[in-house]
Design a protein around this motif. Structure first.
Motif, PDB file in Angstrom:
ATOM      1  N   GLU A 247       0.809  -1.219   0.000  1.00 52.93           N
ATOM      2  CA  GLU A 247       0.000   0.000   0.000  1.00 52.93           C
ATOM      3  C   GLU A 247       0.847   1.276   0.000  1.00 52.93           C
ATOM      4  N   ALA A 248       2.151   1.152  -0.242  1.00 56.41           N
ATOM      5  CA  ALA A 248       3.051   2.315  -0.126  1.00 56.41           C
ATOM      6  C   ALA A 248       2.623   3.485  -1.023  1.00 56.41           C
ATOM      7  N   TYR A 249       2.320   3.209  -2.287  1.00 58.74           N
ATOM      8  CA  TYR A 249       1.996   4.297  -3.215  1.00 58.74           C
ATOM      9  C   TYR A 249       0.702   5.005  -2.808  1.00 58.74           C
ATOM     10  N   ASP A 250      -0.296   4.234  -2.398  1.00 56.54           N
ATOM     11  CA  ASP A 250      -1.554   4.827  -1.908  1.00 56.54           C
ATOM     12  C   ASP A 250      -1.277   5.752  -0.728  1.00 56.54           C
ATOM     13  N   ASN A 251      -0.440   5.282   0.194  1.00 59.28           N
ATOM     14  CA  ASN A 251      -0.149   6.086   1.385  1.00 59.28           C
ATOM     15  C   ASN A 251       0.568   7.385   1.034  1.00 59.28           C
ATOM     16  N   VAL A 252       1.550   7.298   0.139  1.00 64.23           N
ATOM     17  CA  VAL A 252       2.305   8.497  -0.268  1.00 64.23           C
ATOM     18  C   VAL A 252       1.386   9.502  -0.954  1.00 64.23           C
ATOM     19  N   THR A 253       0.583   9.034  -1.905  1.00 67.42           N
ATOM     20  CA  THR A 253      -0.251   9.973  -2.683  1.00 67.42           C
ATOM     21  C   THR A 253      -1.317  10.635  -1.823  1.00 67.42           C
ATOM     22  N   VAL A 254      -1.905   9.871  -0.887  1.00 67.25           N
ATOM     23  CA  VAL A 254      -2.931  10.446  -0.005  1.00 67.25           C
ATOM     24  C   VAL A 254      -2.311  11.507   0.905  1.00 67.25           C
ATOM     25  N   ASP A 255      -1.122  11.236   1.418  1.00 71.60           N
ATOM     26  CA  ASP A 255      -0.484  12.190   2.336  1.00 71.60           C
ATOM     27  C   ASP A 255       0.025  13.438   1.607  1.00 71.60           C
ATOM     28  N   VAL A 256       0.537  13.263   0.394  1.00 68.97           N
ATOM     29  CA  VAL A 256       0.959  14.431  -0.402  1.00 68.97           C
ATOM     30  C   VAL A 256      -0.255  15.324  -0.684  1.00 68.97           C
ATOM     31  N   GLU A 257      -1.374  14.690  -1.026  1.00 66.75           N
ATOM     32  CA  GLU A 257      -2.593  15.466  -1.313  1.00 66.75           C
ATOM     33  C   GLU A 257      -3.053  16.229  -0.072  1.00 66.75           C
ATOM     34  N   LEU A 258      -2.934  15.614   1.100  1.00 60.63           N
ATOM     35  CA  LEU A 258      -3.300  16.300   2.338  1.00 60.63           C
ATOM     36  C   LEU A 258      -2.415  17.541   2.541  1.00 60.63           C
ATOM     37  N   SER A 259      -1.120  17.400   2.275  1.00 64.78           N
ATOM     38  CA  SER A 259      -0.203  18.544   2.444  1.00 64.78           C
ATOM     39  C   SER A 259      -0.559  19.667   1.464  1.00 64.78           C
ATOM     40  N   ARG A 260      -0.989  19.307   0.259  1.00 62.40           N
ATOM     41  CA  ARG A 260      -1.409  20.329  -0.724  1.00 62.40           C
ATOM     42  C   ARG A 260      -2.634  21.085  -0.212  1.00 62.40           C
ATOM     43  N   ARG A 261      -3.622  20.330   0.237  1.00 62.33           N
ATOM     44  CA  ARG A 261      -4.880  20.957   0.669  1.00 62.33           C
ATOM     45  C   ARG A 261      -4.664  21.870   1.867  1.00 62.33           C
ATOM     46  N   GLU A 262      -3.778  21.450   2.757  1.00 61.82           N
ATOM     47  CA  GLU A 262      -3.593  22.208   3.995  1.00 61.82           C
ATOM     48  C   GLU A 262      -2.413  23.169   3.940  1.00 61.82           C
ATOM     49  N   GLY A 263      -1.633  23.087   2.851  1.00 65.14           N
ATOM     50  CA  GLY A 263      -0.593  24.089   2.611  1.00 65.14           C
ATOM     51  C   GLY A 263       0.678  23.939   3.420  1.00 65.14           C
ATOM     52  N   ILE A 310       7.052  12.045  -5.773  1.00 66.20           N
ATOM     53  CA  ILE A 310       7.518  13.111  -4.867  1.00 66.20           C
ATOM     54  C   ILE A 310       8.419  14.100  -5.613  1.00 66.20           C
ATOM     55  N   LEU A 311       9.279  13.588  -6.502  1.00 70.95           N
ATOM     56  CA  LEU A 311      10.142  14.492  -7.279  1.00 70.95           C
ATOM     57  C   LEU A 311       9.298  15.417  -8.166  1.00 70.95           C
ATOM     58  N   GLU A 312       8.231  14.874  -8.741  1.00 70.66           N
ATOM     59  CA  GLU A 312       7.313  15.700  -9.544  1.00 70.66           C
ATOM     60  C   GLU A 312       6.674  16.782  -8.662  1.00 70.66           C
ATOM     61  N   GLU A 313       6.324  16.391  -7.430  1.00 76.49           N
ATOM     62  CA  GLU A 313       5.722  17.344  -6.488  1.00 76.49           C
ATOM     63  C   GLU A 313       6.716  18.467  -6.153  1.00 76.49           C
ATOM     64  N   ILE A 314       7.991  18.109  -5.987  1.00 76.79           N
ATOM     65  CA  ILE A 314       9.032  19.121  -5.718  1.00 76.79           C
ATOM     66  C   ILE A 314       9.115  20.093  -6.889  1.00 76.79           C
ATOM     67  N   LYS A 315       9.087  19.510  -8.100  1.00 78.69           N
ATOM     68  CA  LYS A 315       9.179  20.372  -9.292  1.00 78.69           C
ATOM     69  C   LYS A 315       8.015  21.360  -9.332  1.00 78.69           C
ATOM     70  N   HIS A 316       6.804  20.873  -9.054  1.00 82.46           N
ATOM     71  CA  HIS A 316       5.618  21.721  -9.217  1.00 82.46           C
ATOM     72  C   HIS A 316       5.413  22.718  -8.075  1.00 82.46           C
ATOM     73  N   SER A 317       5.712  22.285  -6.838  1.00 79.11           N
ATOM     74  CA  SER A 317       5.347  23.152  -5.707  1.00 79.11           C
ATOM     75  C   SER A 317       6.544  23.658  -4.907  1.00 79.11           C
ATOM     76  N   ARG A 318       7.674  22.952  -5.024  1.00 79.93           N
ATOM     77  CA  ARG A 318       8.855  23.240  -4.182  1.00 79.93           C
ATOM     78  C   ARG A 318       8.497  23.135  -2.701  1.00 79.93           C
ATOM     79  N   LYS A 319       7.392  22.429  -2.371  1.00 80.94           N
ATOM     80  CA  LYS A 319       6.980  22.295  -0.970  1.00 80.94           C
ATOM     81  C   LYS A 319       7.057  20.834  -0.522  1.00 80.94           C
TER      82      LYS A 319
END
Length: 369
Positions: A247-263, A310-319
């Motif tokens: 379930e690693a990928y599910d866990n990573v994507t759900v948590d990244v999305e939470l960080s986006r929503r909450e900033g 995660i690398l894609e997320e760094i590229k897009h948000s730097r967060k």
């Protein structure tokens, strides 16, 4: 009491009481008493100070089983897993079986009907659950909305209620929950809090290690709570994801999305995992599904998939920030290549690498150069 209703994976089993079996690359802590947990916290504080005093942007790693009773992590993990399963069960009834975690959305009206039919909440009661800022505005509830509904806003023992699909009632996971147990949970959270504050003050990034899969849902959830508070301006708290888990990928994507929503800033350490032999034996002997990927290749694939996300997320948000904790040369080369392609420069300090001391120096030294 009530042990027969407990999930096999989340029960304490005498045969696996000594968690050192088959584990050679991870430290194991056993609960003695609260004073011992305080000692562990003091040692961790000294590690944070040493890291802060010797380098900028240093790292320090802690284990939650050192800071409180592992029993609490077992119980809390079971609660989280049962609520998530309940969400997916209702999604399946709405014709959404098999969708990726983030793509599964429950229609609010149908969800309210289901909760009313199960006797969990009347329509009027559930209506005020769904009047939060974002909840229900879209007419749907996803897994993150769902998690926020059962968030740890109440006394912790109240969270140890789970839906019983047969009776349609909310039932306590434990037949009774003593004041002392409630205090033990609170003390564990307080120790985490003390460590996180010291790390933030010292400019040290605090990595919360991953542990056995039957503790991990609770460890991840408590780490997320720390990230919400301390990762507002930069990634101070790092959660660890074990890529040998199915379930690693599910866990990573759900948590990244939470960080986006909450900033807040997402911080993670990615590992393959240290408990495979023990996890497999336990699942086989006790009789639940093996949580580990079937092959080494599948784990590699999972690692690169999570890392790329995660690398894609760094590229897009730097967060976002990632620690690539790997002794695998292909993984290190893959990371460097993707960093170049995505325009992520080492000087940004968004990507770090970690190897155990003395292991794979042929990777560590060229990387350092």
């Amino acid at each position: 009491a009530g042990a027969e209703q407990r999930e096999k994976q989340y029960r304490a089993h005498r045969g696996f009481g000594d968690r050192r079996g088959g584990v050679i690359s991870a430290r194991t802590y056993f609960y003695a008493d609260e004073a011992k947990c305080d000692q562990h916290m003091e040692i961790f504080l000294r590690c944070i100070d040493a890291s802060g005093g010797s380098s900028e942007d240093g790292f320090s790693a802690i284990k939650l089983t050192a800071l409180g009773r592992p029993q609490f992590l077992l119980q809390f993990s079971e609660v989280l897993v049962k609520w998530r399963r309940f969400f997916h069960q209702m999604a399946a009834e709405q014709g959404q079986a098999g969708r990726a975690a983030l793509e599964t959305k429950l229609e609010v009206e149908k969800l309210q009907e289901a909760l009313a039919n199960l006797g969990i909440a009347t329509k009027a009661e559930s209506q005020h659950w769904f009047t939060g800022e974002n909840l229900g505005l879209s007419g749907t509830v996803d897994l993150l909305d769902w998690n926020s509904l059962i968030d740890s806003r109440t006394k912790l023992s109240k969270l140890l209620l789970v839906p019983n699909m047969k009776t349609g009632q909310l039932e306590p996971l434990l037949s009774r929950f003593t004041e002392e147990e409630d205090l033990q949970m609170k003390r564990m959270l307080q120790r985490m809090d003390v460590l996180a504050k010291r790390a933030a003050e010292s400019g040290v990034r605090l990595m919360v290690d991953a542990e056995q899969s039957y503790f991990q849902p609770a460890i991840s959830r408590l780490t997320l709570e720390m990230q919400r508070r301390f990762n507002r301006d930069r990634a101070v708290i790092f959660n660890t994801y074990q890529c040998y888990l199915k379930e690693a990928y599910d866990n990573v994507t759900v948590d990244v999305e939470l960080s986006r929503r909450e900033g807040w800033h997402f911080g993670t350490k990615l590992v393959r995992g240290a408990y495979m032999e023990q996890e497999r034996n336990r699942a086989a002997q006790i009789g639940y599904e093996d949580p580990i990927n079937p092959t080494y290749e599948k784990t590699n694939e999972m690692y690169h998939r999570c890392l790329d996300y995660i690398l894609e997320e760094i590229k897009h948000s730097r967060k976002a920030s990632v620690m690539v904790a790997s002794h695998n040369e292909d993984t290190v080369k893959f990371t460097l290549r993707r960093m170049m392609e995505l325009g992520i420069h080492p000087s940004e300090k968004k990507v770090s690498f970690g190897q155990l001391l003395g292991m794979c120096d042929q990777i560590t030294f060229p990387l350092g150069e």
